[in-house]
Scaffold this motif. Structure first.
Motif, short mmCIF file in Angstrom:
data_model
loop_
_atom_site.label_atom_id
_atom_site.label_comp_id
_atom_site.label_asym_id
_atom_site.label_seq_id
_atom_site.Cartn_x
_atom_site.Cartn_y
_atom_site.Cartn_z
N ILE A 16 5.34 -8.27 6.70
CA ILE A 16 5.66 -6.99 5.47
C ILE A 16 5.27 -7.11 4.22
O ILE A 16 4.73 -6.65 4.23
CB ILE A 16 7.25 -6.77 5.87
N PHE A 17 5.90 -8.29 3.81
CA PHE A 17 5.33 -7.90 1.96
C PHE A 17 4.83 -8.95 1.73
O PHE A 17 3.89 -8.93 0.72
CB PHE A 17 6.55 -8.92 1.70
N GLY A 18 3.91 -10.34 2.27
CA GLY A 18 3.01 -10.83 2.46
C GLY A 18 1.26 -10.74 3.08
O GLY A 18 0.55 -11.26 2.11
N GLU A 19 1.43 -9.51 3.82
CA GLU A 19 0.50 -9.12 4.36
C GLU A 19 -0.09 -6.99 3.66
O GLU A 19 -1.46 -7.66 4.35
CB GLU A 19 0.33 -9.42 4.93
N HIS A 20 0.24 -7.15 2.83
CA HIS A 20 1.03 -5.63 3.13
C HIS A 20 0.94 -5.35 1.51
O HIS A 20 2.36 -4.94 0.26
CB HIS A 20 1.74 -4.38 3.66
N TRP A 46 -0.55 -14.39 -5.28
CA TRP A 46 -0.96 -15.79 -5.71
C TRP A 46 -1.53 -16.88 -4.38
O TRP A 46 -1.75 -16.34 -3.73
CB TRP A 46 0.54 -16.64 -6.37
N PRO A 47 -2.51 -17.37 -4.72
CA PRO A 47 -3.12 -18.47 -4.20
C PRO A 47 -2.02 -19.54 -3.98
O PRO A 47 -0.71 -19.97 -4.32
CB PRO A 47 -4.24 -19.38 -4.70
N ALA A 48 -2.15 -20.56 -2.14
CA ALA A 48 -1.98 -21.21 -2.27
C ALA A 48 -1.33 -21.96 -2.39
O ALA A 48 -0.09 -22.40 -2.84
CB ALA A 48 -1.71 -21.67 -0.82
N GLU A 49 -2.45 -22.60 -3.54
CA GLU A 49 -1.61 -24.04 -4.32
C GLU A 49 -0.81 -23.27 -5.20
O GLU A 49 -0.20 -24.28 -6.00
CB GLU A 49 -2.79 -24.18 -4.78
N VAL A 65 7.58 -14.61 -1.32
CA VAL A 65 6.03 -13.49 -1.72
C VAL A 65 5.99 -14.06 -2.96
O VAL A 65 6.93 -13.44 -3.46
CB VAL A 65 5.67 -12.92 -0.94
N CYS A 66 4.67 -14.29 -3.99
CA CYS A 66 4.59 -13.98 -5.22
C CYS A 66 3.15 -13.48 -5.32
O CYS A 66 2.40 -13.33 -4.76
CB CYS A 66 4.42 -15.76 -5.83
N CYS A 67 3.27 -12.83 -6.54
CA CYS A 67 2.10 -12.29 -6.35
C CYS A 67 2.23 -11.69 -8.22
O CYS A 67 3.36 -11.90 -8.51
CB CYS A 67 2.18 -10.71 -5.57
N ARG A 68 1.30 -10.93 -8.44
CA ARG A 68 1.49 -10.16 -10.38
C ARG A 68 0.36 -9.06 -10.30
O ARG A 68 -0.03 -8.45 -9.17
CB ARG A 68 0.36 -11.07 -11.09
N GLU A 74 4.19 -11.45 -13.21
CA GLU A 74 3.95 -12.96 -12.30
C GLU A 74 5.44 -12.00 -11.84
O GLU A 74 6.93 -11.74 -11.98
CB GLU A 74 4.10 -13.86 -12.73
N PHE A 75 5.58 -11.88 -10.15
CA PHE A 75 6.75 -11.65 -9.04
C PHE A 75 7.01 -12.22 -8.38
O PHE A 75 5.66 -12.88 -7.88
CB PHE A 75 5.92 -10.13 -8.96
N ILE A 76 7.92 -13.06 -8.49
CA ILE A 76 8.63 -13.94 -7.54
C ILE A 76 9.27 -13.42 -7.01
O ILE A 76 10.81 -13.13 -7.08
CB ILE A 76 8.95 -15.83 -7.89
N VAL A 77 9.07 -13.23 -5.34
CA VAL A 77 9.64 -12.56 -4.40
C VAL A 77 10.35 -13.61 -3.27
O VAL A 77 9.84 -14.63 -2.78
CB VAL A 77 9.68 -11.40 -3.11
N GLU A 78 11.59 -14.13 -3.14
CA GLU A 78 12.60 -14.92 -2.33
C GLU A 78 14.13 -13.61 -1.30
O GLU A 78 14.28 -13.49 -1.84
CB GLU A 78 13.42 -16.00 -3.04
#
Length: 296
Positions: A16-20, A46-49, A65-68, A74-78
């Motif tokens: 849901i949140f990592g691909e959309h 974010w890239p996997a590394e 799920v991590c993104c910017r 920066e956003f870290i969703v857990e």
């Protein structure tokens, strides 16, 4: 009738949140303490590394799920399926790492952007605070309106969320209802969820029919791991409680023995006083002080 999977699982949450991107944007804007002019407009994952490393136990209990966004925030969703007090330090550590990493690419201090850690906790946190929404940030101890911007930590206790609470933003309620009400036992989806375009799309993503047999095996394996982890934590807590009870019992026995010895010394001192033995000698025999002996 459509059948659904639980959106809190690793497989479904990341689908849901990592691909959309538009769905995670909707989630971030609904759940984070953002002003209208601070709303997230676009993101890149974010890239996997760059994803924070986890221990074996965390791999089975934490979904992230991590993104910017376009402002480099920066956003870290857990999604944390179990809870221990050490998780708060882990969240702070990972958010701090993300903040510090900005300076490693040559950014001037004034260009550093905030890091937001949005944590859904599928277990009671036992922090002694009312409500399900817990927002942490660096504030002046006496002037709470003075904030050092940089780290924003949000913990949402899903078990405490009640859909009849309408003080929150509408989308916040809808996303939390989706995360807490949709699972394998869902027979009828509330109309409010179906009517919202973002949540309705998320519902389509968690329909059982959309998953391959291999994905379903991975889904079941995830929940098996969660059950095992919960059992391990429960056993650990029971052992701690047992150890504490044994320590308290041993302490009580020691105190009782100490009291009996003290009473025995006092009885001996009284007998020696009765035969007019000097207090100093009685003190040497019983270990009581002269003052204690004279007070008998």
């Amino acid at each position: 009738m459509a059948k659904y999977l639980n959106p809190k699982a690793d497989l479904t949450f990341k689908k849901i949140f990592g691909e959309h991107p538009h769905l995670v944007i909707s989630l971030l804007n609904a759940l984070l303490p953002l002003k209208e002019d601070e709303r997230v407009e676009s993101i890149e994952y974010w890239p996997a590394e760059k994803i924070p490393r986890r221990t074996e136990a965390e791999k089975n209990s934490i979904v992230d799920v991590c993104c910017r966004d376009n402002h480099k925030r920066e956003f870290i969703v857990e999604m944390q399926m179990t809870w221990t007090e050490s998780f708060k330090k882990r969240v702070l550590l990972n958010a701090s790492k993300a903040y510090v990493a900005q300076s490693e690419v040559g950014e001037a201090y004034q260009l550093l952007q905030p890091v937001y850690a949005l944590n859904f906790v599928n277990a009671p946190m036992n922090i002694g605070a009312d409500g399900y929404y817990h927002h942490y940030q660096l504030v002046h101890q006496e002037k709470s309106d003075e904030v050092i911007d940089g780290l924003q930590l949000v913990f949402i206790e899903l078990p405490k969320f009640q859909p009849h609470s309408f003080s929150e933003k509408k989308m916040q309620v809808l996303w939390l209802r989706f995360l807490t009400e949709i699972n394998e036992n869902t027979l009828e989806v509330p109309a409010e969820l179906l009517e919202n375009p973002d949540v309705s799309e998320a519902l389509k993503i968690v329909e059982v029919a959309a998953y391959t047999p291999e994905e379903m095996r991975a889904y079941d394996k995830f929940w098996d791991a969660i059950s095992t982890r919960k059992t391990e934590l429960l056993d650990y807590e029971l052992k701690l409680e047992q150890a504490k009870a044994e320590a308290d019992e041993a302490k009580a026995e020691a105190e009782e023995a100490k009291a009996k010895l003290k009473q025995k010394d006092a009885d001996t001192a009284r007998k020696l006083k009765a035969i007019h033995l000097p207090a100093k000698q009685i003190a040497e025999i019983t270990g009581l002080t002269v003052e204690q002996i004279e007070a008998l």
